[in-house]
Design an enzyme around this catalytic site. Structure first.
Site, PDB file in Angstrom:
ATOM      1  N   GLU A 102       0.842  -1.202   0.000  1.00  0.00           N
ATOM      2  CA  GLU A 102       0.000   0.000   0.000  1.00  0.00           C
ATOM      3  C   GLU A 102       0.878   1.253   0.000  1.00  0.00           C
ATOM      4  O   GLU A 102       1.823   1.362   0.775  1.00  0.00           O
ATOM      5  CB  GLU A 102      -0.897  -0.018   1.241  1.00  0.00           C
ATOM      6  CG  GLU A 102      -1.791   1.198   1.404  1.00  0.00           C
ATOM      7  CD  GLU A 102      -2.555   1.187   2.717  1.00  0.00           C
ATOM      8  OE1 GLU A 102      -3.491   1.983   2.862  1.00  0.00           O
ATOM      9  OE2 GLU A 102      -2.202   0.380   3.607  1.00  0.00           O
ATOM     10  N   LYS A 155      -9.727   2.349  -2.949  1.00  0.00           N
ATOM     11  CA  LYS A 155     -10.201   1.776  -1.687  1.00  0.00           C
ATOM     12  C   LYS A 155     -11.617   2.239  -1.383  1.00  0.00           C
ATOM     13  O   LYS A 155     -11.929   3.424  -1.443  1.00  0.00           O
ATOM     14  CB  LYS A 155      -9.251   2.184  -0.553  1.00  0.00           C
ATOM     15  CG  LYS A 155      -9.543   1.489   0.772  1.00  0.00           C
ATOM     16  CD  LYS A 155      -8.504   1.872   1.815  1.00  0.00           C
ATOM     17  CE  LYS A 155      -8.729   1.127   3.128  1.00  0.00           C
ATOM     18  NZ  LYS A 155      -7.752   1.526   4.155  1.00  0.00           N
ATOM     19  N   CYS A 202      -5.468  -2.842   2.534  1.00  0.00           N
ATOM     20  CA  CYS A 202      -5.346  -2.774   3.987  1.00  0.00           C
ATOM     21  C   CYS A 202      -6.521  -3.430   4.696  1.00  0.00           C
ATOM     22  O   CYS A 202      -6.842  -4.593   4.488  1.00  0.00           O
ATOM     23  CB  CYS A 202      -5.155  -1.309   4.395  1.00  0.00           C
ATOM     24  SG  CYS A 202      -4.733  -1.051   6.136  1.00  0.00           S
TER      25      CYS A 202
END
Length: 535
Positions: free
Chosen positions: A288, A350, A400
């Site tokens: 990330e 995301k 994540c």
């Protein structure tokens, strides 16, 4: 000379106050519950950890006291599981230890509310139906956990079922009803064991054997099903795999966003990518925001990344922030794929953002609060799944904390993903239980959907996870290096993929009706023709 009896002071039996006993039992529950979870992972504890909780709930004088005991025990258990929040806020967040400790306590206390509700239910069930009322507790607990997973954007971190993540055999049943199904079975085992103990104390040995059979049945089912699934996977034909390389840069969080360190960061990842390619990687994954700049908009650094991909001659999947003026001027936490010529082939934004980390909830009220991550602007949420085409199959991306939400992974599987990519930066957690918890939850996703996963973490724990949830290759915390291994893209849909959270939602609905029953009648707040009585 021997002393006479009259010369000795009178010896009285010391009576331990009931409050002290309940506190000790609550502390015992907290320890057993937390130590059975990922990060500690002591085997067998999940099968009996609830017993002290049942005792303190049933022995309370009223439902309010039972709820208070549940709150205290649950908060204590979650302090052991969420203590890392203090580090995250104090060190990388740079907000100081006092605020970090407050944040840890508030988070744990919020979790404690669900245990408080469990204590309330247990007391009322026992008062209304006696010992047999405990038989519905597994549904009640799953209903409460599901509520925690969806309320206030959801926080399904270390749900009870994850405690089986340390056993490759026992966790295989997650493909039937997800982590909630595992939690249900464990709760049922606890209930049966507790009822067996009560029956023994009452001298009802036949009933004790019947309840003990329930514990055996749960254990045998988990072992038999898990063994069958592992054996089935072992008999699959060879071939059709993809060699995936993961570059773990080990970049210190304190310099990650320093402009003076950006090129050095890219040099580290370039060297790691070359090593992965030399070891036969057919696709390389960076963590990330491994590229610590706005990809595309910072042209010089962006061209460097594209050059690395083209010179290596293999596709590159990497994380970087993204700014999109065409989508309302939003900032996104994104992951990109470059093909073997260094040409952009796709982007995923995301979708489930971390409150206070990537955006500030209720910003009109909390206008004075700043998010923990770099940059003054809040991130925007993406709108849907994205598949990255790679030789041998399509990869579904997540970033994540999204790995703890099965629905996000399910979307990728339904879109056609044969394997999964999760990029993360667990440096925020430090050397605590959190990176181990995060990995355990990612492993559970692989089992639930029977899809292998490549998990790239900035400073660990990076891992290649097969469809059994086994880590076939990995790298620990705070190291820099390369992980290379072969994964086999999956096909088809598990029962859990097809049904989603129908099981957990059903438990939640049943729990609501149980609550309605408990709040009425002989021990409820309303009884027709009678005075109000409260238990």
């Amino acid at each position: 000379m021997g002393a006479t009896a009259q010369e000795y002071p009178t010896v009285r039996k010391m009576k331990i106050p009931e409050g002290v006993i309940s506190l000790a039992q609550g502390a015992l529950f907290a320890g057993l519950y937390a130590l059975g979870m990922p990060g500690y992972g002591i085997p067998a504890l999940p099968f009996f950890c609830w017993i002290p909780f049942f005792i303190i709930s049933h022995s309370a004088v009223d439902s309010r006291r039972a709820a208070l005991r549940g709150f205290m025990a649950g908060t204590a258990a979650n302090l052991l599981l969420f203590y890392w929040i203090a580090y995250t806020v104090a060190v990388p967040g740079k907000l100081g230890w006092p605020l970090g400790c407050v944040a840890t306590f508030l988070s744990s206390a919020y979790m404690g509310l669900y245990f408080s509700a469990a204590g309330f239910f247990l007391f009322r069930l026992n008062r209304r139906f006696g010992a047999r009322g405990l038989l519905v507790f597994p549904m009640v607990w799953i209903g409460l956990e599901y509520a925690r997973s969806v309320l206030f954007s959801g926080l399904p971190w270390v749900l009870y079922g994850y405690s089986l993540g340390g056993s490759p055999v026992l966790m295989q049943a997650a493909d039937l009803a997800g982590v909630f199904g595992l939690g249900f079975l464990l709760s049922a085992a606890n209930v049966c064991l507790y009822l067996a103990g009560e029956s023994i104390l009452r001298g009802e040995r036949r009933l004790a054997v019947l309840h003990a059979t329930g514990v055996v049945a749960v254990t045998v089912f988990l072992l038999a099903y898990g063994s069958y699934r592992l054996d089935e996977w072992g008999r699959r034909p060879s071939g059709g795999g993809i060699r995936v390389g993961i570059a773990q840069g080990g970049i210190d969080q304190s310099v990650k966003w320093d402009p003076a360190f950006q090129r050095r960061t890219l040099e580290i990842y370039e060297a790691l990518s070359r090593e992965a390619r030399s070891r036969g990687a057919e696709v390389i994954v960076w963590p990330e925001t491994a590229a610590p700049f706005f990809y595309w908009w910072e042209a010089g650094l962006s061209r460097e990344v594209e050059r690395m991909a083209s010179e290596n001659g293999v596709p590159l999947i990497f994380g970087a922030p993204w700014f999109s003026p065409s989508e309302g001027g939003g900032y996104y936490n994104s992951v990109f794929i470059l093909d073997s010529q260094g040409i952009l082939g796709g982007r995923y934004d995301k979708r489930h953002l971390v409150p206070f980390g990537e955006y500030i909830p209720l910003k009109e009220v909390l206008f004075f609060v700043k998010k923990l991550t770099e940059g003054g602007e809040d991130f925007s949420a993406g709108t849907g799944p994205a598949l990255f085409p790679v030789a041998g199959g399509q990869a579904g991306a997540s970033i994540c904390y999204e790995a703890v939400f099965p629905g996000i992974i399910r979307d990728s599987v339904f879109a056609g993903a044969g394997w999964l990519v999760n990029v993360t930066n667990d440096s925020w957690f430090g050397d605590t239980v959190a990176p181990h918890q995060h990995l355990a939850m990612a492993r559970m996703r692989a089992v639930e959907f029977r899809r292998p996963m490549a998990r790239a973490a900035n400073a660990g724990i990076s891992a290649l996870i097969d469809e059994r949830g086994e880590v076939i290759a990995g790298m620990g915390l705070f190291r820099s290096g390369v992980v290379v291994g072969e994964i086999f893209p999956g096909k088809g849909e598990t029962l859990y993929a097809k049904t989603g959270e129908i099981f957990a939602i059903s438990c939640t609905i049943i729990t609501f009706f149980i609550l309605c029953i408990l709040l009425r009648g002989v021990d409820g707040v309303r009884t027709a023709g009678r005075k109000v009585r409260r238990a």
